[in-house]
Every structure is written in C-alpha cells, then in structure tokens.
Design an enzyme around this catalytic site. Structure first.
Site, mmCIF file in Angstrom:
data_model
loop_
_atom_site.group_PDB
_atom_site.id
_atom_site.type_symbol
_atom_site.label_atom_id
_atom_site.label_comp_id
_atom_site.label_asym_id
_atom_site.label_seq_id
_atom_site.Cartn_x
_atom_site.Cartn_y
_atom_site.Cartn_z
ATOM 1 N N SER A 241 0.809 -1.229 0.000
ATOM 2 C CA SER A 241 0.000 0.000 0.000
ATOM 3 C C SER A 241 0.840 1.276 0.000
ATOM 4 C CB SER A 241 -0.924 0.006 1.221
ATOM 5 O OG SER A 241 -0.169 0.140 2.407
ATOM 6 N N ARG A 242 2.078 1.201 0.474
ATOM 7 C CA ARG A 242 2.888 2.427 0.552
ATOM 8 C C ARG A 242 3.125 3.075 -0.818
ATOM 9 N NH1 ARG A 242 6.430 0.031 5.576
ATOM 10 N NH2 ARG A 242 5.042 0.824 7.199
ATOM 11 N N TYR A 362 1.524 9.140 7.437
ATOM 12 C CA TYR A 362 0.750 7.871 7.597
ATOM 13 C C TYR A 362 1.320 6.712 6.782
ATOM 14 C CZ TYR A 362 -2.474 9.269 3.657
ATOM 15 O OH TYR A 362 -3.050 9.643 2.488
ATOM 16 N N GLU A 363 0.798 5.541 7.123
ATOM 17 C CA GLU A 363 1.337 4.252 6.635
ATOM 18 C C GLU A 363 2.834 4.136 6.931
ATOM 19 O OE1 GLU A 363 -0.282 2.612 3.025
ATOM 20 O OE2 GLU A 363 -2.048 3.883 3.236
ATOM 21 N N GLY A 364 3.201 4.679 8.072
ATOM 22 C CA GLY A 364 4.584 4.652 8.526
ATOM 23 C C GLY A 364 5.240 5.992 8.276
#
Ligand code: COS
Length: 386
Positions: A241-242, A362-364
């Site tokens: 997803s990243r 987001y997402e890390g």
C-alpha cells in the site's frame, strides 16, 4: 517521460485524469471546506471500475495490481489528495484479504469491494501503537465459534464510511508481534461502534475516526490466516500500500505544479509575467524534475511488486519516503510562487500543502521508512536479504 505503460494502463490513466479533472477538481475546495465525504464521487469511481483494478478477476476484479492502483490514485490526487483516499484506503483495507484471506473470505467480500458497493479500512494504529506496530493492545479472545474483541483503534482512514475493516489485534500478548492476528470486522457486528471523528489539517474529504470494540463478537471464520500471523499480514499489506501513498504524493505535487505554472503565467509584476523571471523558472524546473524522479520510483516499485519480487519492503519504503518529501517541498514552493495570495484560502494552492503533509506521516512515518530501508541494506550486506 515515457513510462512505457501498456495500452490498458494508458487508457486507465487517461480515464482517471478525465474523471479527476472534470468531476473531482471542481468540487475539491467544497469537500475540503465542509470536511464531508464525497459519496457522489464514490459512485462515479465505482461506475468507472476504479475499485476493481487491483482485485483478482476470479473475484470480480480486473486483475491489475499496485501499478494500476497507483495510476488511479495519482490522477485523482492531482485534483484532490483527500478524495483519492476513498479508492486507495479501500485498497489498503482490502489487501489483507487479497494477500492472506481464505477462498471463502475472498468469495464473500471481494466482489462487493470490487464493485465499489462497500468501502474498506485498515485498522492497525492505536493510541499507544503508532510507529511501534507490535505494541497493539486491542485483544481478541476465542470463545467457541467467535472471538471477543476489546480495545480501540484510532486514526482509521475511511472510518465511518467503510462497511468492512481489516483489524490487527493481539490474541497472545505474551508473544509480541508473533501474537498478533488479523480479522475482518463488518459494520454492524455486535459490540463494534465508532468513536471520535478527527478534524484534520488536510485530506479533509477523507474521514478519519476511532473504532471501538466492546466485547465485539467476531466470527472465527473472519480470522485472516492463523493466530499469530497478523503482524506479517500487516507488514505485507503496508509493503503493497505504501506505493499508493507515494502515488498520492506525486499527484498532489503535480497538481500543485500545474497551478503554479498557470499562476506564474498570469501574475504580472515589474511589468511582466513572473514566469519570465529566471528565479521562478528555476523553481519550476526543480519542481518538475523532483516530481519526475518520484514518479519513476513509484512506477518502478509498483512494477517490482506486481512482478512478484520477494524483497518489496525496500522499494515500497523508498518510493513512499522520496515521493512524500518531494510533495512537501513542491507544494511549499508552489505556495511561494503564489506569494501572499498563496497563503490565503481564497486560492487553491494552500490546500495542496496541507494535503501533502500527511503523506510523510501515515502508513509509517518517513523515519520508519528510513528504518525499514536501513534494515534491508544491513540484511543485504549480511547476505540475508529477504
Ligand atoms: N514483510 C514480511 N515480514 C516482515 C516485514 C515485511 N515487510 N517486516 C517485518 N517482518 C517480520 C520480521 O521478519 C519479523 O519476523 P520474525 O518474528 O519471524 O523474526 C517480524 O515481522 C517482526 O519484525 P521486526 O522485529 O522488524 O518488528 P519491529 O517491532 O521491530 O517493527 C517496523 C518493525 C518498525 C518496521 C514496524 O513496526 C512498522 O512498519 N511500523 C510502522 C507501522 C505503520 O506503518 N503504521 C502506520 C499505520 S498503518 S496505516
């Protein structure tokens, strides 16, 4: 630059661009101001099959992958980074099922997700477990044919508008990351409710809210994979997803550059259009070059993932890190080109800067991406590349 897209990918890119420019761009400011969710656009995206592209054909999808998702996300984000999330965050919530779901789970959920009949969300983050994903405290305890889930997930994108959430919880706290398990939770399950809705700086057309589990009854059949596999499911999901976040960042940056060029042509100072000044031209040249470099990295990572490469954590983290930093720099420079007007809400450019910021978080966070990249380099050096 020519990225040698397939004929289908070029058609998809052109379609997504047309929809974004004709349908999304005119309403982006309205949804940003109101902070409401664009259900009318979800219907249009569903009619255009945007939710189908990354899902297997067997389950109602069109068999594409991360590349197709990136093309759609980039084009919508060029008009509005928040509205793009109805597609990309649904993909994030759907990936755990695609990656590790059973045939029954895929048959039950994927056709409706592919049709855009329902949206999805991914619930990993908790108040005390953000970057440290293994520190999750939400618990699920098996009782017969059900798991009883208790805890709180927060900052969940698509929260409140999704009908399905893939939730990572602990089934064995004594085992840390190896005690995590993934579940599919549907809206309406007993003991599941929504909590606080966040009021955000950017991506305001995308709802973010808390998910509350109070003795929530989740059927054992909704467990994704085995107990203890949840952390792996989460990491594999984020690896896929990243690049979507990176594509969103590229789209936001491109949208800001488009506006900056337009404005620089029209704005007259010292008796001439400011685009004739080298100071502005050099800024535009740097912005365009950075965007192209970011786009190259996103497409390359997406193709690597779709080709089934084993080590995808590194390209995925690299493209997210690079593209989001580019988005922040480019949108800040675009505001600079607009000068005082750029700082005012009457002009569309400040929204791009506000929307860009989240892509570094987001997402890390980008600090976590650097940590992921560093680990892969160290492992490669030690000859133990995953
Ligand atoms: N693919 C497959 N397996 C992976 C993996 C990946 N990308 N990353 C880690 N793993 C595995 C490890 O190999 C390890 O397996 P073993 O237990 O069999 O050795 C296990 O998962 C635990 O990994 P690790 O020890 O590296 O875990 P850490 O707790 O140190 O955390 C990071 C790793 C920091 C990378 C992780 O917590 C993370 O990604 N955090 C950010 C979370 C995030 O993105 N949050 C945003 C919210 S989601 S929208």
């Amino acid at each position: 630059m020519d990225y040698l897209l397939t004929e289908e990918q070029s058609e998809l890119q052109a379609l997504a661009r047309k929809v974004a420019q004709e349908k999304v761009k005119p309403v982006a400011a309205k949804y940003d101001k109101e902070g409401t969710f664009p259900w009318d656009l979800v219907k249009i995206f569903a009619d255009m099959d945007f939710y189908r592209f990354y899902i297997e054909e067997e389950y109602g999808g069109l068999g594409g992958g991360v590349m197709e998702l990136s093309l759609i996300t980039e084009e919508i984000s060029r008009a509005c980074g928040g509205i793009a999330l109805s597609v990309s965050a649904t993909a994030l919530g759907t990936f755990p099922i695609i990656i590790s779901g059973s045939k029954e789970q895929k048959e039950k959920y994927l056709p409706d997700l592919a049709a855009g009949k329902m949206l999805a969300g991914f619930a990993l983050t908790e108040p005390n477990a953000g970057s440290d994903a293994a520190a999750i405290q939400t618990r699920a305890v098996r009782k017969g044919d059900y798991y009883i889930m208790n805890g709180t997930k927060h900052f969940i994108t698509n929260g409140g508008v999704a009908k399905l959430y893939t939730v990572i919880v602990s089934t064995d706290p004594s085992r840390g990351s190896r005690g995590a398990t993934a579940f599919i939770v549907e809206e309406g399950f007993e003991g599941f409710s929504y909590g606080k809705h966040e009021d955000k700086m950017g991506i305001r057309a995308s709802p973010t809210c808390e998910l509350l589990f109070q003795d929530c009854k989740v059927p054992a059949g909704n467990r994704i994979g085995n107990e203890g596999e949840g952390f792996m499911v989460a990491m594999k999901t984020l690896d896929r997803s990243r690049p979507g976040v990176a594509a969103q960042a590229v789209g936001i940056a491109q949208g800001a550059l488009d506006l900056a060029v337009e404005y620089a042509r029209e704005r007259v100072q010292f008796g001439q259009s400011i685009i004739s000044f080298q100071a502005i031209q050099f800024m535009l040249a740097d912005m365009a070059t950075q965007i192209e470099a970011a786009r190259s990295l996103v497409y390359s990572a997406a193709r690597t993932i779709d080709a089934g490469a084993r080590n995808i954590a590194q390209p995925s983290a690299m493209c997210k890190l690079f593209a989001s930093d580019v988005a922040m720099k480019v949108t800040t420079d675009a505001v600079q080109i607009f000068g005082g007007y750029g700082y005012m809400r009457d002009y569309p450019i400040e929204k791009f800067m506000r929307d860009a910021k989240i892509t570094q978080i987001y997402e890390g966070t980008n600090q976590i991406q650097r940590s992921v990249i560093a680990r892969t380099i160290i492992r490669e050096k030690a000859g133990k590349a995953k």
